[in-house]
Design an enzyme around this catalytic site. Structure first.
Site, PDB file in Angstrom:
ATOM      1  N   SER A  70      -8.788  23.218  19.584  1.00 27.86           N
ATOM      2  CA  SER A  70      -8.057  22.381  18.642  1.00 27.86           C
ATOM      3  C   SER A  70      -6.732  23.057  18.261  1.00 27.86           C
ATOM      4  O   SER A  70      -5.901  23.292  19.128  1.00 27.86           O
ATOM      5  CB  SER A  70      -8.941  22.105  17.421  1.00 27.86           C
ATOM      6  OG  SER A  70      -8.545  20.919  16.775  1.00 27.86           O
TER       7      SER A  70
ATOM      8  N   LYS B 198       0.212   5.490  -0.653  1.00 27.50           N
ATOM      9  CA  LYS B 198       0.218   6.842  -1.231  1.00 27.50           C
ATOM     10  C   LYS B 198      -1.167   7.453  -1.140  1.00 27.50           C
ATOM     11  O   LYS B 198      -1.326   8.653  -0.938  1.00 27.50           O
ATOM     12  CB  LYS B 198       0.687   6.783  -2.682  1.00 27.50           C
ATOM     13  CG  LYS B 198       0.651   8.117  -3.413  1.00 27.50           C
ATOM     14  CD  LYS B 198       1.563   9.134  -2.736  1.00 27.50           C
ATOM     15  CE  LYS B 198       1.548  10.468  -3.475  1.00 27.50           C
ATOM     16  NZ  LYS B 198       2.366  11.476  -2.780  1.00 27.50           N
TER      17      LYS B 198
END
Length: 340
Positions: free
Chosen positions: A167, A219
């Site tokens: 990763s 948001k």
């Protein structure tokens, strides 16, 4: 009168002790300030001698007294000859990066790279011993960018993976000109994961209301305590996919011979399979590579050590413990932020 005399002596002792404590505390505060100004120290160690001493120890154990004396004389002669030829040898700068979820080792890595770049030449080499299972996107993005500084200067960069570069760890490794991996190391996991629990139904069951106010439609896409919407989920998935696409583009731009769509599934390969998929360039442990390079080059291990206060050390110990638990499930991180 005796009482007043004893009281005066007692008061003088109290004042003396108090003044002593004030002076000591002042000195400690002043010393602490000086230590804080010096955030860390750079250590450089030539490891050729260490490698050679290991071999000499075995060789000396197999020789008699006379032969050992002869060997010692020959070693001194060889050392003088190497000293004359020192300016002609190339140099290898050795760095080590052991990653956690926050890639906190990047704080030292950036200092080490700055130091190395002040001395390294195109004919030299930088070798990074990398071990990481990944973590936060922005943290490992910064770590990969630090390694890219070496490439931009035209200095050969080799990454050695003895255990794991997955990763975010592979995001760093793919920057290198050459990736060496141990046969049973873990390589890949080119994917993105984001997971968080939601307690909204539990709170409703106990008549607990949660208010969340935002300015901006997205948001906050998903929350732990509020009621999540389909629109929020779609945006959350869209953000994950965008990060994954950027991750794939980043790896593909550095490893052009990869079939990026085939390997960017989040899958992890052992070193031998990773070589078949072109994720790495050669099967070799870091020890094997460094011993071989020590015959042609001077190897300097560069380490930047940060000074830490006692509270910082205690906090770091706690963080490391948490990290070790979370890394057991590094592909299922319980984290509301995106991770690679």
């Amino acid at each position: 009168m005796d009482f007043l005399l004893e009281y005066g002596l007692f008061l003088a002792k109290v004042v003396t002790v108090a003044l002593s404590l004030v002076i000591v505390m002042g000195l400690l505060i002043n010393l602490g300030g000086r230590i804080r100004k010096q955030e860390g120290v750079l250590e450089v160690e030539k490891i050729n001698d260490t490698i050679e001493q290991l071999g000499d120890a075995v060789q000396a154990a197999m020789l008699g007294s006379a032969e050992r004396k002869k060997l010692t004389k020959q070693k001194k002669k060889d050392a003088k000859e190497r000293l004359k030829q020192a300016s002609e040898k190339t140099r290898v700068f050795l760095l080590a990066f052991k990653g956690d979820l926050r890639a906190s080792a990047v704080a030292s890595l950036r200092e080490e790279i700055t130091a190395v770049l002040s001395q390294a030449k195109p004919e030299d080499e930088v070798v990074v011993l990398l071990e990481s299972a990944g973590g936060m996107v922005h943290s490992y993005g910064l770590a990969a960018s630090q390694l890219d500084r070496i490439k931009k200067r035209g200095i050969p960069l080799t990454v050695c993976v003895d255990k794991i570069a997955a990763s975010g760890g592979y995001m760093m490794a793919c920057v290198a000109d050459k990736i060496l991996a141990a046969p049973f190391s873990m390589i890949g996991s080119i994917g993105v994961v984001a997971q968080l629990p939601n307690f909204n139904r539990l709170l409703k069951k106990h008549d607990v209301d949660v208010e969340l106010h935002t300015a901006g439609e997205f948001k906050r896409t998903l929350t732990m305590f509020g009621e999540n919407t389909d629109e929020g989920r779609e945006k959350f998935i869209e953000d994950i996919q965008e990060i994954h696409d950027l991750f794939k583009d980043f790896v593909g731009s550095h490893r052009k011979n990869l079939d990026i769509d085939k390997i960017a599934t989040g899958q992890v390969w052992l070193g031998t399979r990773a070589l078949e998929e072109s994720l790495v360039d050669e099967l070799m442990t870091s020890d094997e590579y460094l011993v071989d390079r020590s015959n042609q080059a001077d190897i300097y291990q560069v380490s930047y050590l940060h000074h830490k206060s006692l509270p910082e050390k205690l906090g770091l110990a706690t963080e490391n413990r948490v990290d070790s638990l979370l890394l057991r499930w590094w592909n299922r991180l319980c984290n509301s932020r995106y991770s690679v």
